[in-house]
Enzyme design. Structure first.
Site, PDB file in Angstrom:
ATOM      1  N   HIS A  87      -3.485   6.130   2.625  1.00 40.39           N
ATOM      2  CA  HIS A  87      -3.999   4.878   2.053  1.00 40.39           C
ATOM      3  C   HIS A  87      -3.707   3.768   3.072  1.00 40.39           C
ATOM      4  O   HIS A  87      -2.702   3.845   3.798  1.00 40.39           O
ATOM      5  CB  HIS A  87      -3.233   4.628   0.742  1.00 40.39           C
ATOM      6  CG  HIS A  87      -3.696   3.472  -0.063  1.00 40.39           C
ATOM      7  ND1 HIS A  87      -3.332   2.175   0.228  1.00 40.39           N
ATOM      8  CD2 HIS A  87      -4.455   3.414  -1.174  1.00 40.39           C
ATOM      9  CE1 HIS A  87      -3.867   1.371  -0.683  1.00 40.39           C
ATOM     10  NE2 HIS A  87      -4.553   2.090  -1.541  1.00 40.39           N
TER      11      HIS A  87
ATOM     12  N   GLN B 194       0.659   8.642  -5.539  1.00 44.85           N
ATOM     13  CA  GLN B 194      -0.258   9.517  -6.295  1.00 44.85           C
ATOM     14  C   GLN B 194       0.436  10.771  -6.800  1.00 44.85           C
ATOM     15  O   GLN B 194      -0.200  11.600  -7.451  1.00 44.85           O
ATOM     16  CB  GLN B 194      -1.459   9.913  -5.419  1.00 44.85           C
ATOM     17  CG  GLN B 194      -2.362   8.781  -5.035  1.00 44.85           C
ATOM     18  CD  GLN B 194      -3.125   8.190  -6.225  1.00 44.85           C
ATOM     19  OE1 GLN B 194      -3.321   8.837  -7.253  1.00 44.85           O
ATOM     20  NE2 GLN B 194      -3.545   6.942  -6.096  1.00 44.85           N
TER      21      GLN B 194
ATOM     22  N   LYS C 133       0.839   3.475 -11.882  1.00 44.26           N
ATOM     23  CA  LYS C 133       0.047   4.719 -11.865  1.00 44.26           C
ATOM     24  C   LYS C 133       0.681   5.784 -12.750  1.00 44.26           C
ATOM     25  O   LYS C 133       0.155   6.879 -12.898  1.00 44.26           O
ATOM     26  CB  LYS C 133      -0.093   5.240 -10.435  1.00 44.26           C
ATOM     27  CG  LYS C 133      -0.911   4.302  -9.537  1.00 44.26           C
ATOM     28  CD  LYS C 133      -1.161   4.924  -8.197  1.00 44.26           C
ATOM     29  CE  LYS C 133      -1.502   3.926  -7.118  1.00 44.26           C
ATOM     30  NZ  LYS C 133      -2.874   3.417  -7.162  1.00 44.26           N
TER      31      LYS C 133
ATOM     32  N   CYS D 248      -9.633   2.695  -0.048  1.00 44.57           N
ATOM     33  CA  CYS D 248      -8.597   2.207   0.875  1.00 44.57           C
ATOM     34  C   CYS D 248      -8.120   3.326   1.798  1.00 44.57           C
ATOM     35  O   CYS D 248      -6.919   3.434   2.103  1.00 44.57           O
ATOM     36  CB  CYS D 248      -7.404   1.594   0.140  1.00 44.57           C
ATOM     37  SG  CYS D 248      -7.830   0.235  -0.919  1.00 44.57           S
TER      38      CYS D 248
HETATM   39  N1  7TS Z   1      -0.368   4.736  -1.450  1.00 40.10           N
HETATM   40  C1  7TS Z   1      -1.228   5.527  -2.118  1.00 40.10           C
HETATM   41  C2  7TS Z   1      -1.270   7.000  -1.811  1.00 40.10           C
HETATM   42  C3  7TS Z   1      -2.050   4.964  -3.099  1.00 40.10           C
HETATM   43  O1  7TS Z   1      -2.892   5.748  -3.768  1.00 40.10           O
HETATM   44  C4  7TS Z   1      -1.980   3.576  -3.364  1.00 40.10           C
HETATM   45  C5  7TS Z   1      -2.906   2.915  -4.349  1.00 40.10           C
HETATM   46  C6  7TS Z   1      -1.047   2.823  -2.664  1.00 40.10           C
HETATM   47  C7  7TS Z   1      -0.277   3.433  -1.706  1.00 40.10           C
HETATM   48  C8  7TS Z   1      -0.850   1.369  -2.922  1.00 40.10           C
HETATM   49  O2  7TS Z   1      -0.261   1.200  -4.173  1.00 40.10           O
HETATM   50  P1  7TS Z   1      -0.031  -0.266  -4.794  1.00 40.10           P
HETATM   51  O3  7TS Z   1       0.404   0.025  -6.193  1.00 40.10           O
HETATM   52  O4  7TS Z   1       1.013  -0.909  -3.972  1.00 40.10           O
HETATM   53  O5  7TS Z   1      -1.347  -0.942  -4.716  1.00 40.10           O
HETATM   54  N2  7TS Z   1      -4.107   3.596  -4.551  1.00 40.10           N
HETATM   55  C9  7TS Z   1      -5.196   3.148  -5.198  1.00 40.10           C
HETATM   56  C10 7TS Z   1      -6.347   3.926  -5.386  1.00 40.10           C
HETATM   57  O6  7TS Z   1      -6.470   5.075  -4.997  1.00 40.10           O
HETATM   58  N3  7TS Z   1      -7.254   3.204  -6.035  1.00 40.10           N
HETATM   59  O7  7TS Z   1      -6.743   1.993  -6.291  1.00 40.10           O
HETATM   60  C11 7TS Z   1      -5.461   1.946  -5.770  1.00 40.10           C
END
Ligand code: 7TS
Length: 404
Positions: free
Chosen positions: A121, A201, A224, A362
């Site tokens: 990501h 994830q 999540k 992303c």
């Molecule tokens: N790393 C991974 C593997 C992710 O899927 C996400 C968010 C993040 C980091 C960032 O997480 P945050 O909570 O700090 O934003 N992934 C996603 C997605 O797949 N669709 O929307 C957000």
């Protein structure tokens, strides 16, 4: 076996109509829905114990502090961290990764190497690029193959004593691949490198054991895994966190302040400047309790069934290609239909009440690898059903007919 209909009654939003249709929520990779116990716990915090933590002698402040620290303990147990103070509350995965890269800014020098996987990501790419710009270290990329798996023989070749840190996600958000992190952790340590696992994830699907894994850092977001937005955890081994300078200066992260010299608080407070998301941290504990009450074995069984059923049904559609075909994957199906832009399908099925994510998720380097602008991503949670997958398949067929 889970009683899915009963589980679904825990999530009030799932009864919602969207565009006049029953909601089919398949955007769990972006954020999960919240059970009533979590929604209630937020209100209960503000109704009953709202106060600032770690600073008042008064009863409410002590109650709030105790509840916050109990939640830290729940997270510690959940991920099996050795010490309570190795568990830092953050605002999410992104914050956690940036805290670690800031820590390495004081350590890396030109000639050092940072190894990042090609399945990341953006939040596990950009902070490391910024770190390399700041320190003169070099960013190296672990390649992937057509099935969406990292190529371990290339990883082995890239590793050397110049490697100071390896960073990889436990599970890819765009493809669902479960990475061989046990192997990668062992290999990184063999050359003396640290390793960060982005578990954003993974935590909705499994319970990581950070001591058994022996990773140096494990980061994730609360939202999540049935928790509130703006919450997250950075697990870091004590020896690394002690080595790092504070990330932010402010209240709560100090021992003594004078204009001549300030000394910093011990872990975990050294990294928790300012008033945190108190309700969020406490309720993350509630979310973890909820997920454990459902049971991760049950969650995995249900999600595997959905993955297998969804894969089979979607592949019935002519011209549909699935990206991410590793045998080792979680309940994410990223796909495209020949000649149709993913955005167009997403827009049409939204009218049918079906929520999926479309675009690059992303993870632009993955899309570049496949030579596509993006995919349609259906990400399933344990509260989803096969009937909902049938609705998705019907919806996609309808969209395909309208667009071709
Ligand atoms: N790393 C991974 C593997 C992710 O899927 C996400 C968010 C993040 C980091 C960032 O997480 P945050 O909570 O700090 O934003 N992934 C996603 C997605 O797949 N669709 O929307 C957000």
């Amino acid at each position: 076996m889970l009683d899915i209909q009963k589980i679904r009654t825990d999530f009030p939003i799932l009864n919602q109509k969207v565009n006049g249709k029953s909601l089919v929520y398949f955007d769990n990779g972006a954020t999960s829905q919240k059970p009533q116990v979590v929604i209630d716990a937020i209100a209960q915090y503000y109704q009953e114990i709202n106060a600032n933590i770690h600073r008042g002698v008064h009863t409410l402040s002590q109650l709030a502090t105790d509840a916050y620290e109990i939640a830290r303990g729940k997270v510690q147990n959940h991920i099996n961290a050795k010490h309570n103070h190795e568990v830092l509350f953050t605002s999410g995965t992104t914050f956690g990764i940036n805290l670690v890269t800031n820590g390495f800014a004081a350590i890396l020098k030109p000639g050092d190497e940072v190894l990042v996987s090609s399945l990341e990501h953006h939040s596990n790419i950009v902070p490391w690029q910024m770190l390399c710009e700041r320190t003169g270290a070099t960013l190296k990329v672990i390649p992937m193959n057509e099935t969406g798996e990292l190529v371990m023989s290339e990883f082995d070749k890239l590793l050397s004593t110049n490697t100071k840190i390896v960073t990889v996600n436990h599970i890819s958000n765009a493809l669902g691949t479960i990475n061989p992190i046990e192997y990668m952790i062992q290999k990184a340590h063999e050359v003396g490198a640290a390793i960060l696992i982005d578990g954003a994830q993974a935590v909705p699907h499994l319970k990581p054991d950070v001591q058994a894994l022996d990773c140096d850092f494990y980061v994730f977001s609360g939202h999540k895994m049935c928790g509130p937005t703006g919450t997250g955890i950075l697990y870091g081994k004590e020896e690394w966190l002690n080595k790092f300078p504070p990330y932010q200066g402010g209240g709560e992260m100090i021992k003594e302040v004078s204009f001549e010299k300030t000394t910093y608080a011990d872990l975990p407070h050294k990294f928790e400047a300012g008033t945190p998301n108190i309700a969020g941290g406490i309720v993350l504990g509630t979310a973890i309790d909820y997920m454990n009450s459902v049971g991760f074995e049950n969650i995995q069984k249900q999600e595997l069934e959905l993955l297998e059923y969804g894969t089979k049904r979607l592949l019935e559609i002519e011209g549909l290609r699935i990206y991410g075909t590793s045998k080792n994957k979680t309940s994410v199906i990223s796909f495209n239909i020949d000649g149709i832009h993913p955005y167009d399908i997403g827009t049409i099925i939204d009218k049918l009440g079906i929520a999926v994510r479309t675009g690059h998720h992303c993870a632009q380097p993955i899309m570049n690898f496949f030579g596509i602008p993006g995919t349609i991503r259906a990400s399933f949670s344990f509260y989803n059903t096969k009937e909902e997958i049938d609705s998705l398949v019907e919806g996609v067929k309808r969209a395909k007919m309208m667009l071709s």
